[in-house]
Motif scaffolding. Structure first.
Motif, PDB file in Angstrom:
ATOM      1  N   GLU A 298      52.923  58.974  55.461  1.00 47.92           N
ATOM      2  CA  GLU A 298      53.488  58.232  56.167  1.00 47.92           C
ATOM      3  C   GLU A 298      54.646  58.268  57.664  1.00 47.92           C
ATOM      4  OE1 GLU A 298      51.973  54.327  55.969  1.00 47.92           O
ATOM      5  OE2 GLU A 298      49.714  54.131  56.224  1.00 47.92           O
ATOM      6  N   GLY A 299      55.763  58.696  56.495  1.00 42.61           N
ATOM      7  CA  GLY A 299      56.970  58.648  57.104  1.00 42.61           C
ATOM      8  C   GLY A 299      57.365  60.734  56.638  1.00 42.61           C
ATOM      9  N   ASP A 300      56.094  61.164  57.085  1.00 48.53           N
ATOM     10  CA  ASP A 300      56.405  62.501  56.941  1.00 48.53           C
ATOM     11  C   ASP A 300      57.182  63.175  55.782  1.00 48.53           C
ATOM     12  OD1 ASP A 300      55.840  65.494  57.852  1.00 48.53           O
ATOM     13  OD2 ASP A 300      57.513  65.433  59.349  1.00 48.53           O
ATOM     14  N   LEU A 301      57.020  62.539  54.521  1.00 50.02           N
ATOM     15  CA  LEU A 301      57.695  63.059  53.459  1.00 50.02           C
ATOM     16  C   LEU A 301      56.982  63.930  52.201  1.00 50.02           C
ATOM     17  CD1 LEU A 301      59.722  59.949  52.533  1.00 50.02           C
ATOM     18  CD2 LEU A 301      61.047  62.171  53.606  1.00 50.02           C
ATOM     19  N   MET A 302      55.167  63.273  52.491  1.00 54.28           N
ATOM     20  CA  MET A 302      54.902  64.496  52.291  1.00 54.28           C
ATOM     21  C   MET A 302      53.353  64.575  53.089  1.00 54.28           C
ATOM     22  SD  MET A 302      53.345  62.272  48.117  1.00 54.28           S
ATOM     23  CE  MET A 302      55.414  62.931  47.361  1.00 54.28           C
ATOM     24  N   GLU A 303      52.948  65.330  52.151  1.00 57.11           N
ATOM     25  CA  GLU A 303      51.462  65.472  52.784  1.00 57.11           C
ATOM     26  C   GLU A 303      50.251  66.318  51.761  1.00 57.11           C
ATOM     27  OE1 GLU A 303      52.281  68.977  55.754  1.00 57.11           O
ATOM     28  OE2 GLU A 303      53.231  70.130  54.361  1.00 57.11           O
ATOM     29  N   GLU A 304      48.541  65.837  52.434  1.00 59.62           N
ATOM     30  CA  GLU A 304      48.222  66.922  51.662  1.00 59.62           C
ATOM     31  C   GLU A 304      47.211  68.147  52.266  1.00 59.62           C
ATOM     32  OE1 GLU A 304      44.592  64.944  49.364  1.00 59.62           O
ATOM     33  OE2 GLU A 304      45.696  63.106  49.630  1.00 59.62           O
ATOM     34  N   LYS A 305      47.776  69.296  51.506  1.00 57.56           N
ATOM     35  CA  LYS A 305      47.356  70.700  52.072  1.00 57.56           C
ATOM     36  C   LYS A 305      46.557  71.174  50.960  1.00 57.56           C
ATOM     37  CE  LYS A 305      49.367  74.626  55.576  1.00 57.56           C
ATOM     38  NZ  LYS A 305      50.723  74.891  56.251  1.00 57.56           N
ATOM     39  N   ASN A 306      45.415  72.607  51.744  1.00 56.14           N
ATOM     40  CA  ASN A 306      44.870  73.087  50.550  1.00 56.14           C
ATOM     41  C   ASN A 306      44.648  72.754  49.249  1.00 56.14           C
ATOM     42  OD1 ASN A 306      44.684  74.988  52.156  1.00 56.14           O
ATOM     43  ND2 ASN A 306      47.012  75.551  51.913  1.00 56.14           N
ATOM     44  N   GLY A 307      43.961  71.483  49.504  1.00 56.89           N
ATOM     45  CA  GLY A 307      44.422  70.650  48.593  1.00 56.89           C
ATOM     46  C   GLY A 307      44.727  70.588  47.081  1.00 56.89           C
ATOM     47  N   TYR A 308      45.612  70.167  47.495  1.00 54.13           N
ATOM     48  CA  TYR A 308      47.181  69.817  46.789  1.00 54.13           C
ATOM     49  C   TYR A 308      48.444  69.066  48.008  1.00 54.13           C
ATOM     50  CZ  TYR A 308      46.936  73.625  43.645  1.00 54.13           C
ATOM     51  OH  TYR A 308      46.240  74.629  42.407  1.00 54.13           O
ATOM     52  N   LEU A 309      48.877  68.150  47.234  1.00 50.84           N
ATOM     53  CA  LEU A 309      49.460  67.180  47.453  1.00 50.84           C
ATOM     54  C   LEU A 309      51.031  67.834  47.407  1.00 50.84           C
ATOM     55  CD1 LEU A 309      49.833  63.933  48.739  1.00 50.84           C
ATOM     56  CD2 LEU A 309      49.938  63.509  46.114  1.00 50.84           C
TER      57      LEU A 309
END
Length: 389
Positions: A360-371
């Motif tokens: 939520e704080g734009d420090l982490m994301e899920e992309k292409n099956g990876y965190l």
């Protein structure tokens, strides 16, 4: 129990240096005369001792890394004998990455050719800077001209794969200083470049100076500006960031270090070397051990028993999960929740509910099956990593 066919990485520590840099907290030693023959003999005996172990017997070696200290203080013949014994002891993968760390002031043209002929196929050069003022501040034993000569010789000796180390965020260093170092480094078209921000590790002379107020580190804002400059300059030159401090052209990532970051098995030989082997089962999820740090005592222990282990620890689920996240998130690709769940029984968010807040704080994301960490998250990574320690 690890399957015998699983590949592992082999680390060989050569602890000797011509001089000790004031920022260095590695297990390195300056001696009047380097006992090359005796130390190399101890390494070979230790290798023999592990070769019969059920944890390592007949498992293929995927990477070999000669680290230090300064491995280039050893002659090519000594490195070659070690590599021959490794090849006679373990199956070696055809594409095995074999790296040797070298400092510009400790090598000459003949040695680079010799290392290449001995089987080394990747060199890592500790340049740190091309500017005399920063080399002097960092206590480096080489000159800027020696760094340039070393990089030219590496290419002439036939090394298609090599790494160049830089250190940035030195007290008083400007963005212009850093840009000058980056520009000169890129002139050599390195397949791989590591850029480390200067840290004041406890027990080092720099840490003492910092505690005494005689060294003032750059502000967080200045360090972030430098990290952004590095990312922009190297990306424009075709070097993609794949780990917080490491950049590579396609196909030139350090396979040895990737094995560390992905939680793979590794066997360490030499004074102070660390080893790790993964376990799949409760309550034990892994085991780590380390060798005696003092080179003389290390050699004495190996002569007596074939090994020099002084510390070891069993790793439970909580520790293993934290290390898997901490190390995996260092890579820009991030951590696979599917792999995490298969190894630890639950998804990462079950272990670490704060992941939701980082997303939520734009420090982490899920992309292409990876965190993974976002670009902003990478800049603030240390504040996240402490949650896994």
């Amino acid at each position: 129990m690890a399957k015998p066919t699983n590949p592992f990485s082999l680390y060989i520590h050569i602890p000797y240096c011509i001089s000790k840099c004031p920022y260095c907290d590695f297990n390195s030693h300056v001696v009047a005369e380097i006992p090359e023959t005796q130390y190399a003999s101890a390494l070979r005996r230790e290798l023999d001792s592990f070769s019969a172990s059920r944890d390592w017997h007949e498992r293929p070696v995927q990477s070999i890394f000669f680290g230090g200290g300064t491995p280039s203080t050893f002659a090519p013949a000594s490195i070659g004998r070690l590599l021959k014994q490794i090849a006679a002891t373990f199956p070696i993968q055809l594409d095995c990455e074999i790296t040797l760390e070298a400092n510009p002031g400790t090598v000459d043209e003949a040695n680079f050719y010799g290392y290449h002929d001995a089987g080394v196929n990747r060199i890592s050069i500790g340049v740190q800077s091309f500017q005399p003022c920063w080399l002097n501040f960092l206590g480096r034993a080489h000159s800027a001209d020696e760094a340039r000569q070393a990089l030219q010789t590496v290419r002439r000796a036939g090394f298609r794969n090599f790494n160049l180390d830089l250190i940035y965020a030195n007290p008083g260093q400007s963005l212009c200083d850093l840009e000058a170092d980056l520009n000169e480094a890129l002139e050599f078209q390195p397949p791989h470049l590591s850029a480390y921000n200067l840290t004041f590790e406890e027990g080092t002379p720099f840490h003492h100076e910092y505690r005494a107020g005689r060294i003032r580190p750059l502000s967080e804002e200045e360090e972030i500006a430098m990290a952004i400059l590095i990312e922009e300059k190297l990306r424009a030159a075709g070097l993609q960031r794949y780990e917080i401090s490491n950049y590579a052209r396609p196909g030139a990532r350090s396979r040895h270090n990737v094995n560390y970051w992905r939680g793979g098995d590794y066997l360490g030989l030499g004074a102070g070397a660390h080893s790790y082997i993964r376990r799949d089962g409760k309550p034990l999820f892994g085991k780590r051990w380390s060798n005696e740090k003092n080179p003389a005592r290390y050699m004495a222990l190996v002569r007596e028993s074939g090994r020099a282990t002084v510390d070891q620890e069993e790793i439970d689920q909580t520790r293993a999960a934290g290390e898997f996240m901490f190390m995996g998130l260092r890579m820009t690709e991030g951590v696979s929740p599917e792999v995490f769940s298969s190894r630890f029984g639950h998804p990462p968010c079950t272990f670490y509910p704060q992941i939701k807040h980082w997303v939520e704080g734009d420090l982490m994301e899920e992309k292409n099956g990876y965190l993974r960490l976002t670009e902003r998250g990478l800049l603030l990574a240390n504040s996240i990593f402490v949650e896994f320690m």
